[in-house]
Scaffold this motif. Structure first.
Motif, mmCIF file in Angstrom:
data_model
loop_
_atom_site.group_PDB
_atom_site.id
_atom_site.type_symbol
_atom_site.label_atom_id
_atom_site.label_comp_id
_atom_site.label_asym_id
_atom_site.label_seq_id
_atom_site.Cartn_x
_atom_site.Cartn_y
_atom_site.Cartn_z
ATOM 1 N N GLU A 3 0.721 -1.186 0.145
ATOM 2 C CA GLU A 3 0.122 0.096 -0.023
ATOM 3 C C GLU A 3 1.058 1.225 0.062
ATOM 4 O O GLU A 3 0.631 2.226 -0.739
ATOM 5 C CB GLU A 3 -0.853 -0.092 1.251
ATOM 6 C CG GLU A 3 -2.028 -0.913 1.200
ATOM 7 C CD GLU A 3 -2.703 -1.325 2.473
ATOM 8 O OE1 GLU A 3 -2.037 -1.052 3.550
ATOM 9 O OE2 GLU A 3 -3.771 -1.824 2.528
ATOM 10 N N ALA A 4 1.892 1.333 0.901
ATOM 11 C CA ALA A 4 2.754 2.298 0.762
ATOM 12 C C ALA A 4 3.437 2.575 -0.409
ATOM 13 O O ALA A 4 3.434 3.970 -0.839
ATOM 14 C CB ALA A 4 3.838 2.246 1.911
ATOM 15 N N ILE A 7 0.741 4.097 -2.716
ATOM 16 C CA ILE A 7 0.006 5.473 -2.612
ATOM 17 C C ILE A 7 1.047 6.455 -2.992
ATOM 18 O O ILE A 7 0.809 7.456 -3.518
ATOM 19 C CB ILE A 7 -0.214 5.577 -1.005
ATOM 20 C CG1 ILE A 7 -1.734 4.752 -1.073
ATOM 21 C CG2 ILE A 7 -0.502 6.781 -0.511
ATOM 22 C CD1 ILE A 7 -2.442 4.807 0.544
ATOM 23 N N THR A 8 2.476 6.117 -2.496
ATOM 24 C CA THR A 8 3.317 7.167 -2.716
ATOM 25 C C THR A 8 3.534 7.172 -4.296
ATOM 26 O O THR A 8 3.771 8.458 -5.034
ATOM 27 C CB THR A 8 4.841 6.630 -2.167
ATOM 28 O OG1 THR A 8 4.732 6.069 -1.082
ATOM 29 C CG2 THR A 8 6.035 7.918 -2.387
ATOM 30 N N ILE A 11 0.602 9.234 -5.739
ATOM 31 C CA ILE A 11 0.799 10.787 -5.597
ATOM 32 C C ILE A 11 1.570 11.314 -6.234
ATOM 33 O O ILE A 11 1.366 12.349 -7.246
ATOM 34 C CB ILE A 11 1.259 11.115 -3.961
ATOM 35 C CG1 ILE A 11 0.116 10.664 -3.045
ATOM 36 C CG2 ILE A 11 1.717 12.273 -3.995
ATOM 37 C CD1 ILE A 11 0.707 10.729 -1.568
ATOM 38 N N ILE A 15 0.915 14.129 -9.207
ATOM 39 C CA ILE A 15 1.495 15.506 -9.355
ATOM 40 C C ILE A 15 2.246 15.664 -10.680
ATOM 41 O O ILE A 15 2.327 16.700 -11.212
ATOM 42 C CB ILE A 15 2.504 15.607 -8.224
ATOM 43 C CG1 ILE A 15 1.480 15.730 -6.877
ATOM 44 C CG2 ILE A 15 3.584 16.750 -8.260
ATOM 45 C CD1 ILE A 15 2.644 15.608 -5.675
#
Lengths: 183, 193
Positions: A3-4, A7-8, A11, A15
């Protein structure tokens, strides 16, 4: 853990997309402020401001290195326009850089010209034609009246001639008195 | 309503980001020599701070907390703030080229302004809701602008003042900052947050 990473990643991808889109949408070609200043300057390339030409002077103004009151050919009118564009106070022309003169062109007295080509090298706008040991002449339409060809001439055969006012180039003058000064 | 007003007053005066929390000292010392640049710098910082605190609240609340990833907070906030600054820079270069030139290097340097990272982190720590976070960001920006503009005006006055030679420049600036910080302590007691 997965998940980490996800998600990173999401993001950064979002962007990246937003910034990429923005960089296409908000693209600027060159430096708009320098071009705007350059457009106001009279393009005589005379160097009276202390810079080698109008574009370098425009760059110096944009960088805050030069003041706006160093251009005699542009006159009061030009300083007003620059002050408006840059949002700064108007200031009178700096006398160190010369006085404003009426617009004129250089004329070569062809009978005294010895064909030394020195004035051709000095002309910033290539308005002088001629070859070594042949007499030179000036293309009046190209001449900006910058007077840079006067000092190098060894026989002083170049004269500045004020352009006479004709029905072709006559313009409405600005009012002599400012309205608030009248009472 | 009073709650929101209190947040603003608290973060502008009582817990001022520069003078009480001692964050964002780099632009406070660096861009305060001239009033003009300090005004535009505070405007740019205010924008980045507000937008940055809102977006990082959204990311924190909808992405990090549900998956128990609070340990990624700092790094993701840094990335978000950098992106917001980048975006601001592009908009400014396109629409306000003169301001862009005046701010110069200080614009990208907002990224490393610790006040801009500090406010979103404090938001997360104090578990604000979205409106509170936005107001906290705005208030922080107002406080920063207030102090920066006051300090720049003071420093402009000092330029012409008859000050001892040894004190001129940075020494006087540091002392002034300290005195300002002391005087802002007078606001303690204005709020109960």
């Amino acid at each position: 853990m997965i998940e980490a990473i996800l998600i990173t990643l999401s993001i950064t991808i979002i962007i990246g997309v937003v910034l990429g889109y923005a960089s296409i949408k908000l693209k600027t070609t060159g430096d708009p402020i320098i071009d705007k200043i350059d457009k106001i300057l009279p393009q005589t390339q005379c160097g009276q401001c202390g810079y080698p030409g109008c574009k370098p002077y425009a760059t110096a103004i944009a960088n805050g290195e030069a003041d706006i009151n160093q251009c005699p050919p542009g006159g009061d009118d030009g300083i007003h326009k620059l002050a408006d564009l840059l949002g700064v106070e108007y200031k009178p022309l700096n006398a160190e850089h010369g006085e404003p003169k009426p617009k004129s062109v250089a004329i070569i007295d062809e009978s005294t010209c010895i064909g030394c080509t020195l004035c051709i090298q000095a002309c910033p706008v290539d308005a002088i034609v001629g070859a070594a040991k042949q007499m030179h002449t000036i293309i009046e339409k190209e001449c900006t009246g910058c007077e840079l060809c006067l000092p190098p001439c060894p026989v002083d055969c170049i004269d500045m001639q004020v352009i006479p006012e004709t029905t072709e180039n006559w313009k409405w003058k600005y009012p002599i008195y400012k309205i608030e000064q009248q009472n | 309503m009073t709650e929101y007003l209190l947040i603003i007053i608290s973060v502008v005066l009582v817990n001022n980001i520069v003078l009480t929390k001692i964050l964002g000292l780099c632009p406070f010392m660096g861009v305060s020599k001239k009033l003009d640049t300090s005004v535009s710098m505070s405007a740019a910082t205010a924008f980045v701070l507000t937008v940055g605190s809102i977006t990082s609240w959204l990311v924190n609340y909808y992405l990090l907390i549900p998956y128990g990833l609070e340990y990624l907070r700092t790094i993701s906030f840094i990335v978000i703030i950098a992106a917001v600054v980048q975006f601001t820079e592009m908009v400014m270069e396109k629409n306000y080229p003169y301001l862009y030139r005046v701010l110069g290097i200080f614009l990208p340097l907002i990224t490393t302004n610790c006040a801009v990272l500090g406010i979103p982190l404090l938001n997360a720590q104090l578990s604000h809701n979205l409106l509170e976070a936005a107001l906290f960001g705005l208030g922080g920006a107002l406080g920063f602008s207030l102090v920066l503009i006051l300090f720049a005006s003071l420093r402009e006055k000092f330029e012409g003042a008859d000050t001892p030679e040894l004190m001129r420049g940075s020494a006087l600036a540091m002392l002034t900052a300290g005195l300002m910080s002391l005087s802002f302590m007078g606001f303690i007691g204005l709020d109960r947050l």
